[in-house]
Design a protein around this motif. Structure first.
Motif, PDB file in Angstrom:
ATOM      1  N   SER A   1       7.252  10.240  -1.530  1.00 42.48           N
ATOM      2  CA  SER A   1       5.902   8.779  -1.542  1.00 42.48           C
ATOM      3  C   SER A   1       6.296   8.228  -0.273  1.00 42.48           C
ATOM      4  O   SER A   1       8.129   7.794  -0.422  1.00 42.48           O
ATOM      5  CB  SER A   1       5.667   8.256  -3.144  1.00 42.48           C
ATOM      6  N   ARG A   2       5.753   7.029   0.141  1.00 41.32           N
ATOM      7  CA  ARG A   2       6.277   6.376   0.889  1.00 41.32           C
ATOM      8  C   ARG A   2       5.495   4.295   0.733  1.00 41.32           C
ATOM      9  O   ARG A   2       3.865   4.664   0.591  1.00 41.32           O
ATOM     10  CB  ARG A   2       6.289   6.939   2.853  1.00 41.32           C
ATOM     11  N   ILE A   3       6.048   3.951   1.461  1.00 41.96           N
ATOM     12  CA  ILE A   3       5.337   2.725   1.639  1.00 41.96           C
ATOM     13  C   ILE A   3       4.444   2.536   3.049  1.00 41.96           C
ATOM     14  O   ILE A   3       5.429   2.965   4.122  1.00 41.96           O
ATOM     15  CB  ILE A   3       6.213   1.312   1.425  1.00 41.96           C
ATOM     16  N   LEU A   4       3.110   2.887   2.510  1.00 42.77           N
ATOM     17  CA  LEU A   4       2.275   2.728   3.968  1.00 42.77           C
ATOM     18  C   LEU A   4       2.305   1.253   5.036  1.00 42.77           C
ATOM     19  O   LEU A   4       1.835   1.779   5.866  1.00 42.77           O
ATOM     20  CB  LEU A   4       1.182   3.499   4.045  1.00 42.77           C
TER      21      LEU A   4
ATOM     22  N   ASN B   1      10.892   5.429   0.339  1.00 50.32           N
ATOM     23  CA  ASN B   1      10.129   4.813  -0.593  1.00 50.32           C
ATOM     24  C   ASN B   1      10.449   4.222  -1.791  1.00 50.32           C
ATOM     25  O   ASN B   1      11.581   3.710  -1.943  1.00 50.32           O
ATOM     26  CB  ASN B   1      11.411   6.706  -1.454  1.00 50.32           C
ATOM     27  N   PRO B   2       8.959   3.907  -2.000  1.00 47.32           N
ATOM     28  CA  PRO B   2       8.777   2.745  -3.088  1.00 47.32           C
ATOM     29  C   PRO B   2       9.520   3.337  -4.004  1.00 47.32           C
ATOM     30  O   PRO B   2       8.875   4.071  -4.923  1.00 47.32           O
ATOM     31  CB  PRO B   2       7.087   2.714  -3.178  1.00 47.32           C
TER      32      PRO B   2
ATOM     33  N   GLY C   1       0.708  -0.919   0.109  1.00 46.43           N
ATOM     34  CA  GLY C   1      -0.151  -0.271   0.175  1.00 46.43           C
ATOM     35  C   GLY C   1       0.496   0.922   0.052  1.00 46.43           C
ATOM     36  O   GLY C   1       1.710   1.041   1.180  1.00 46.43           O
ATOM     37  N   ILE C   2       0.892   1.580  -1.141  1.00 43.11           N
ATOM     38  CA  ILE C   2       1.101   3.057  -1.477  1.00 43.11           C
ATOM     39  C   ILE C   2       1.076   4.502  -1.278  1.00 43.11           C
ATOM     40  O   ILE C   2      -0.400   4.205  -1.808  1.00 43.11           O
ATOM     41  CB  ILE C   2       2.001   3.061  -2.809  1.00 43.11           C
TER      42      ILE C   2
END
Length: 487
Positions: free
Chosen positions: A359-362, A450-451, A341-342
């Motif tokens: 962005s981040r992987i949540l 960061n994805p 989930g990103i």
């Protein structure tokens, strides 16, 4: 007998809602005639709306008063129109980074200044006096932040009234003894209507006025208006309406204004697909709020049954910007199946006029109960580490000359530069830019990183994920607003 009574109530509710169908459709279809074009992005400031307020001050249709000042000395303005005995009070942007309804307010004011909808406007203005207090937290808007300069949440200051903005809101509400109040906010775009993949584009609440969540006439009228507005929105955003939990919050303005006798409707603007600046949601605010004002003027809401209120799905928070399902992930000699989930997280530029993405992987693991604005079924695909392009480049011009589609197909997600312009804080290209001494980390998927990676199937790189944005490498169009710079 009970069934007959319920049928009659439902029929009355349908009739009341149906009476405004025509005006609602017309409002939606003609919206562009009234949209205030000077404030078309979310990051608006007091200086952006001041010329509009000045124009209204010179217009005899409106009464404009400065009713207070923010901690930073910015004016708080009340704009009123109408001669009716029923007072309707709308306030927006208690939180500085929640501007959607502020924009819609100026669209509504343009509507009232026009020569159109003469019959409907006469009905509104003869029966109501409508008051607007846009941008209650102008200092927060200047910095695009939730809180005011005191660092407090104005919406939790209804009891102590520490800040001048809170004092102004209380004073205005009391002076008007408003019959109806519209408490206008934005909510996270990651809210969804419970147990659906649909974003909660608009969410409502008729706040409780005590811990018991009692329903008196004041709160009941707010519920009726919400039922009415929900019915409208189902036409334009079906299934995309949510309802907030109504636990009593004794410090909150909405709960207290309900307690003080104003039928209070909380409206929260959430997310809508491909509507980054929330302009479609702004249109929905305009249409539904004006329709609600009209039904208040006609008192047609009175026949609406409140039992439909509880049927609106509750808000949930299970949306990601990008959800990747069922990808193969190799770790320490074993292969696992994993969902990702990103979220594409906005970062303001120093002037707070625009933003870029970091962005981040949540979350990761089994995300089967979550949803995405964009979802990729990656069954059969294997996650691969992004590599560094083998040639060190010297400037942005050299980078710009590259064929990024070819580079990504070779799983290059990083470009090394010998030097960077000091002014650049992110990469304007669909690859990350790194300094001569930067070493890219091993691919170790974890929430918070960061994805950036690739998806391979049968030996072919099919997709790239760069800074949380998915790129289909079979297509020539690469939609990555920005990547990162790692110096």
């Amino acid at each position: 007998m009970k069934r007959i009574l319920l049928s009659i109530l439902s029929l009355c509710a349908f009739s009341a809602i149906g009476q405004s169908d025509n005006i609602t459709t017309q409002l939606y279809d003609t919206y562009e005639n009234y949209k205030e074009s000077t404030i078309g992005k979310r990051r608006i400031k007091r200086e952006d709306i001041q010329p509009l307020i000045n124009t209204l001050s010179a217009n005899d249709k409106f009464k404009v008063n400065t009713v207070g000042k923010s901690i930073g000395g910015k004016d708080l303005s009340l704009i009123s129109i109408g001669t009716g005995e029923t007072n309707v009070f709308l306030w927006s942007q208690m939180h500085g980074d929640e501007p959607t309804a502020t924009q819609a307010i100026f669209d509504i004011l343009n509507f009232f200044d026009s020569t159109d909808f003469k019959k409907e406007k006469e009905a509104i203005l003869a029966n109501l006096t409508v008051h607007f207090l846009p941008m209650l937290n102008p200092d927060g808007a200047e910095l695009y932040q939730r809180r005011n300069l005191l660092g407090i949440d104005i919406n939790r200051d209804a009891l102590r009234l520490q800040s001048p903005e809170s004092q102004t809101l209380k004073r205005v509400r009391d002076s008007l003894d408003a019959d109806f109040g519209f408490n206008l906010h934005d909510q996270s775009t990651y809210y969804n209507a419970e147990r659906t993949d649909k974003p909660a584009t608009i969410s409502y609440l008729a706040p409780a006025y005590n811990y018991e969540k009692d329903i008196n006439e004041t709160r009941g009228n707010a519920m009726k208006i919400i039922v009415f507005m929900n019915d409208i929105l189902q036409k334009y955003a079906p299934g995309q309406v949510g309802r907030y939990n109504d636990d009593f919050e004794p410090r909150a303005f909405g709960d207290n204004i309900q307690k003080w006798g104003t039928s209070t409707i909380l409206i929260e603007s959430g997310g809508f697909p491909e509507d980054i600046e929330k302009q479609e949601i702004r249109k929905l605010n305009y249409t539904s709020i004006l329709s609600a004002i009209y039904t208040i003027a006609q008192k047609s809401y009175e026949s609406i049954g409140i039992e439909e209120y509880e049927k609106i799905p509750e808000n949930d928070r299970k949306l990601f910007d990008l959800k990747i399902v069922g990808a193969n992930y190799e770790l320490m000699g074993s292969t696992y199946t994993i969902d990702l989930g990103i979220n594409q997280i906005e970062v303001d530029y120093p002037d707070h006029n625009s933003f870029w993405y970091s962005s981040r992987i949540l979350d990761q693991g089994d995300l089967s109960t979550y949803y995405g604005y964009e979802t990729l079924d990656a069954t059969g695909y294997t996650i691969k580490k992004a590599k560094v392009y083998p040639t060190t480049l010297h400037n942005f011009s050299e980078v710009e000359a590259l064929n990024f589609n070819d580079i990504l197909k070779q799983s290059y997600g990083y470009l090394r530069l010998s030097s960077f312009p000091a002014k650049n804080i992110n990469s304007p290209f669909p690859v990350h830019l790194i300094g001569t001494k930067f070493t890219i980390p091993e691919l170790n998927l974890m929430p918070g990183i960061n994805p950036t990676f690739f998806l391979e199937k049968d030996g072919v790189i099919a997709y790239a994920v760069i800074n949380g944005f998915l790129v289909d490498l079979e297509k020539s169009d690469i939609q990555v607003p920005n990547a990162m710079i790692f110096r």
